[in-house]
Design an enzyme around this catalytic site. Sequence first.
Site, mmCIF file in Angstrom:
data_model
loop_
_atom_site.group_PDB
_atom_site.id
_atom_site.type_symbol
_atom_site.label_atom_id
_atom_site.label_comp_id
_atom_site.label_asym_id
_atom_site.label_seq_id
_atom_site.Cartn_x
_atom_site.Cartn_y
_atom_site.Cartn_z
ATOM 1 N N LYS A 11 -2.405 -1.677 -11.442
ATOM 2 C CA LYS A 11 -1.895 -0.924 -10.296
ATOM 3 C C LYS A 11 -2.646 0.400 -10.099
ATOM 4 C CE LYS A 11 2.814 -2.875 -10.472
ATOM 5 N NZ LYS A 11 4.260 -2.562 -10.468
ATOM 6 N N TYR A 51 5.013 -8.179 -1.637
ATOM 7 C CA TYR A 51 6.306 -7.897 -2.267
ATOM 8 C C TYR A 51 7.487 -8.287 -1.368
ATOM 9 C CZ TYR A 51 4.508 -5.352 -6.373
ATOM 10 O OH TYR A 51 3.916 -5.012 -7.562
ATOM 11 N N ASN A 114 4.164 1.839 -12.941
ATOM 12 C CA ASN A 114 4.226 1.215 -14.257
ATOM 13 C C ASN A 114 3.010 0.368 -14.608
ATOM 14 O OD1 ASN A 114 4.767 -0.907 -12.596
ATOM 15 N ND2 ASN A 114 6.788 -1.368 -13.435
ATOM 16 N N HIS A 117 1.215 -5.289 -12.794
ATOM 17 C CA HIS A 117 2.070 -6.344 -12.240
ATOM 18 C C HIS A 117 1.732 -7.647 -12.942
ATOM 19 C CE1 HIS A 117 4.021 -9.054 -9.376
ATOM 20 N NE2 HIS A 117 2.935 -9.794 -9.512
ATOM 21 N N GLU A 128 1.196 -15.774 -5.596
ATOM 22 C CA GLU A 128 0.424 -14.541 -5.795
ATOM 23 C C GLU A 128 -1.065 -14.832 -5.999
ATOM 24 O OE1 GLU A 128 4.285 -12.175 -7.625
ATOM 25 O OE2 GLU A 128 2.562 -12.541 -8.927
HETATM 26 P P1 GDP Z 1 8.351 -6.331 -12.658
HETATM 27 O O1 GDP Z 1 8.409 -7.816 -12.460
HETATM 28 O O2 GDP Z 1 8.542 -5.909 -14.093
HETATM 29 O O3 GDP Z 1 7.109 -5.707 -12.056
HETATM 30 O O4 GDP Z 1 9.621 -5.690 -11.899
HETATM 31 P P2 GDP Z 1 10.338 -6.055 -10.500
HETATM 32 O O5 GDP Z 1 9.825 -7.353 -9.958
HETATM 33 O O6 GDP Z 1 11.797 -5.893 -10.706
HETATM 34 O O7 GDP Z 1 9.883 -4.849 -9.533
HETATM 35 C C1 GDP Z 1 8.612 -4.847 -8.920
HETATM 36 C C2 GDP Z 1 8.047 -3.450 -9.024
HETATM 37 O O8 GDP Z 1 8.868 -2.549 -8.271
HETATM 38 C C3 GDP Z 1 8.043 -2.835 -10.431
HETATM 39 O O9 GDP Z 1 6.947 -3.243 -11.214
HETATM 40 C C4 GDP Z 1 8.002 -1.363 -10.126
HETATM 41 O O10 GDP Z 1 6.693 -0.918 -9.735
HETATM 42 C C5 GDP Z 1 8.934 -1.277 -8.910
HETATM 43 N N1 GDP Z 1 10.332 -1.041 -9.314
HETATM 44 C C6 GDP Z 1 11.178 -1.878 -9.973
HETATM 45 N N2 GDP Z 1 12.397 -1.338 -10.151
HETATM 46 C C7 GDP Z 1 12.336 -0.119 -9.584
HETATM 47 C C8 GDP Z 1 13.285 0.937 -9.419
HETATM 48 O O11 GDP Z 1 14.442 0.843 -9.868
HETATM 49 N N3 GDP Z 1 12.851 2.065 -8.768
HETATM 50 C C9 GDP Z 1 11.581 2.176 -8.273
HETATM 51 N N4 GDP Z 1 11.236 3.327 -7.652
HETATM 52 N N5 GDP Z 1 10.664 1.207 -8.407
HETATM 53 C C10 GDP Z 1 11.026 0.084 -9.047
#
Ligand code: GDP
Length: 140
Positions: A11, A51, A114, A117, A128
């Site tokens: 990222k 997304y 973070n 991805h 994807e």
């Molecule tokens: P992943 O599969 O671990 O990447 O997590 P998710 O699919 O739940 O979320 C996609 C991405 O959205 C994450 O990698 C973060 O960059 C972002 N994200 C997830 N949860 C949160 C949140 O609670 N707050 C914010 N600001 N970003 C989030």
Amino acid sequence: MTLQRTFTIIKPDAVKKHAIGDIIEQFEKNGFRILAMKMLEISKHQAEQFYAVHVNRPFFSSLTDFMSSGPIVALALEKENAIADLRKLMGATNPAQAEEGTIRKKWATNIEYNAIHGSDAEDTARFELSFFFAGYELAI
Ligand code: GDP
């Protein structure tokens, strides 16, 4: 066990931290074969398409701003059990909960910025991979 493909993005936050080399080294050290790799920037619209599954989440707008804020590196990876093994190597979404030795523990700033991805299931991996790569771009 048969080979499986998964998709990953380094990222914008990790690219800005000069973590590309370290993260790719971790893929290779952990047995992932790189099938394709490209560095690019995506638009806000493209981030929204990628997304789309998160459209109703409160962080959707912020996440898609972030993902279109600078260069990213997209990779297609292959190994046995690639999807689950990459998720393990990445660590928890929130770096505060990520285990020692994971990519997010080392490089993530917070739950949004973070670092990496990774696809979470076979159907999302297929979507994807085809979003970012044409079949001819994958090494055999
Ligand atoms: P992943 O599969 O671990 O990447 O997590 P998710 O699919 O739940 O979320 C996609 C991405 O959205 C994450 O990698 C973060 O960059 C972002 N994200 C997830 N949860 C949160 C949140 O609670 N707050 C914010 N600001 N970003 C989030």
